[in-house]
Design a protein around this motif. Structure first.
Motif, PDB file in Angstrom:
ATOM      1  N   THR A 236       0.837  -1.196   0.000  1.00  0.00           N
ATOM      2  CA  THR A 236       0.000   0.000   0.000  1.00  0.00           C
ATOM      3  C   THR A 236       0.873   1.248   0.000  1.00  0.00           C
ATOM      4  N   TYR A 244      -3.829   3.576  -1.146  1.00  0.00           N
ATOM      5  CA  TYR A 244      -4.003   2.840  -2.387  1.00  0.00           C
ATOM      6  C   TYR A 244      -3.322   1.480  -2.270  1.00  0.00           C
ATOM      7  N   ASP A 246      -1.295  -1.416  -4.156  1.00  0.00           N
ATOM      8  CA  ASP A 246      -0.416  -1.572  -5.314  1.00  0.00           C
ATOM      9  C   ASP A 246      -0.190  -3.054  -5.579  1.00  0.00           C
ATOM     10  N   SER A 287      -2.810  -0.128  -9.449  1.00  0.00           N
ATOM     11  CA  SER A 287      -3.096   0.460  -8.143  1.00  0.00           C
ATOM     12  C   SER A 287      -4.550   0.936  -8.110  1.00  0.00           C
ATOM     13  N   TYR A 289      -7.752   2.687  -5.214  1.00  0.00           N
ATOM     14  CA  TYR A 289      -8.104   3.323  -3.942  1.00  0.00           C
ATOM     15  C   TYR A 289      -8.786   2.327  -3.014  1.00  0.00           C
TER      16      TYR A 289
END
Length: 326
Positions: A236, A244, A246, A287, A289
């Motif tokens: 993250t 986010y 990743d 990525s 949210y």
């Protein structure tokens, strides 16, 4: 579910649709061997302005970087080496076209052309807004662990059916001419349940309603392990007060192009990630949210939609916590 469209989807998905034949190519000046001529090449009009060209994958020898599609002596398209079908568009109605295919390997060696195949586009029909009728009486049977035979009744159309599209899981995987009401679908997975439908297309590019579903299962076993993304990692990061997730992974090795992934977050589908016909080569990254609060744990995994229209196996599941170690 949030659906993320990164690039336009291609006109059709790649799938090997006929048995492949071996070829012993000629050595080049450096002692290497150029790829052979693609076999099983077919061409069928898809509408008044397009032709659908398909060919077999070259099974042996060096890796194939691209396939080059020629209309007459002119190269009109290049497709990745993992694709084996393409729609040639912007053609003229009522015209006979000839096509060949050549393979270019990863060392830059161009193989000989395939045999020439021909297709005639039908006449354009002004203001044709009437779609063909739904293909009747679809049926099918498995003919091995990796192939099925499908058949259906002819659709009716006021101007004539030009082609039939075969779909699996809502994905177009094959196309045949309008005078053909049966086909063989190969390149499937053993031990897998499939649902096929057929749609008719006329010269005005009007599509019929989908046929009734044909449910088939290929014999054998497949635990999905060979179709799962590998090397899956999840971390993250924080940006502008938000966190986010990743993701990184290596795509599964399959015969065709993977354009869609399903991401599962905390046991539910979080998003569907879609690429176009030329997805990133090698390792993929994405990525998205996940919220604004630190210290929140998440479980994540993903799977690919395969070229045969089915979902592959899930990757390993990873657990991450927002803000951990930051």
């Amino acid at each position: 579910m949030r659906r993320v469209l990164l690039r336009p989807l291609p006109a059709c998905s790649a799938l090997v649709l006929a048995a492949s034949c071996g070829w012993s190519g000629a050595a080049d000046g450096d002692g290497g061997r150029a790829p052979g001529a693609p076999t099983g090449v077919t061409a069928a009009a898809g509408s008044a302005t397009s032709v659908h060209v398909m060919w077999n994958a070259i099974p042996d020898g060096p890796g194939i970087r691209t396939y080059e599609v020629y209309r007459g002596s002119r190269k009109v398209l290049e497709v990745p080496g993992s694709e084996h079908m393409v729609d040639v568009t912007r053609l003229r109605p009522s015209t006979l076209y000839a096509f060949t295919v050549r393979a270019l390997d990863t060392d830059g060696r161009l193989g000989p052309p395939s045999r020439e195949v021909r297709a005639r586009t039908p006449a354009v029909v002004a203001a044709d807004r009437s779609a063909p009728t739904r293909p009747p009486r679809p049926a099918g049977r498995a003919v091995g662990s990796r192939a099925v035979h499908l058949s259906w009744g002819a659709s009716r159309d006021d101007r004539g059916v030009v082609s039939y599209d075969v779909l699996q899981g809502g994905v177009k995987i094959h196309s045949v001419g309008g005078n053909q009401t049966a086909t063989m679908i190969t390149g499937l997975r053993p031990g897998t349940r499939y649902v096929f439908t057929v749609r008719a297309r006329d010269a005005g590019d009007n599509l019929s309603p989908a046929s009734a579903r044909v449910r088939l299962a290929t014999p054998g076993t497949d635990d999905g392990r060979d179709t799962a993304p590998t090397g899956f990692t999840a971390t993250t990061h924080r940006s502008a007060g938000a966190y986010y997730l990743d993701l990184s992974w290596d795509p599964p090795h399959v015969d065709g192009v993977i354009t869609e992934y399903q991401i599962r977050l905390d046991g539910t589908t979080a998003t569907s990630l879609v690429w176009g016909g030329d997805p990133p080569r090698g390792r993929a990254h994405y990525s998205f949210y996940v919220g604004r609060g630190p210290g929140t744990g998440h479980r994540v995994r993903l799977r690919a939609r395969l070229p045969d229209g089915t979902w592959g196996g899930f990757s390993a599941e990873r657990t991450v916590t927002t803000g951990a170690g930051r």
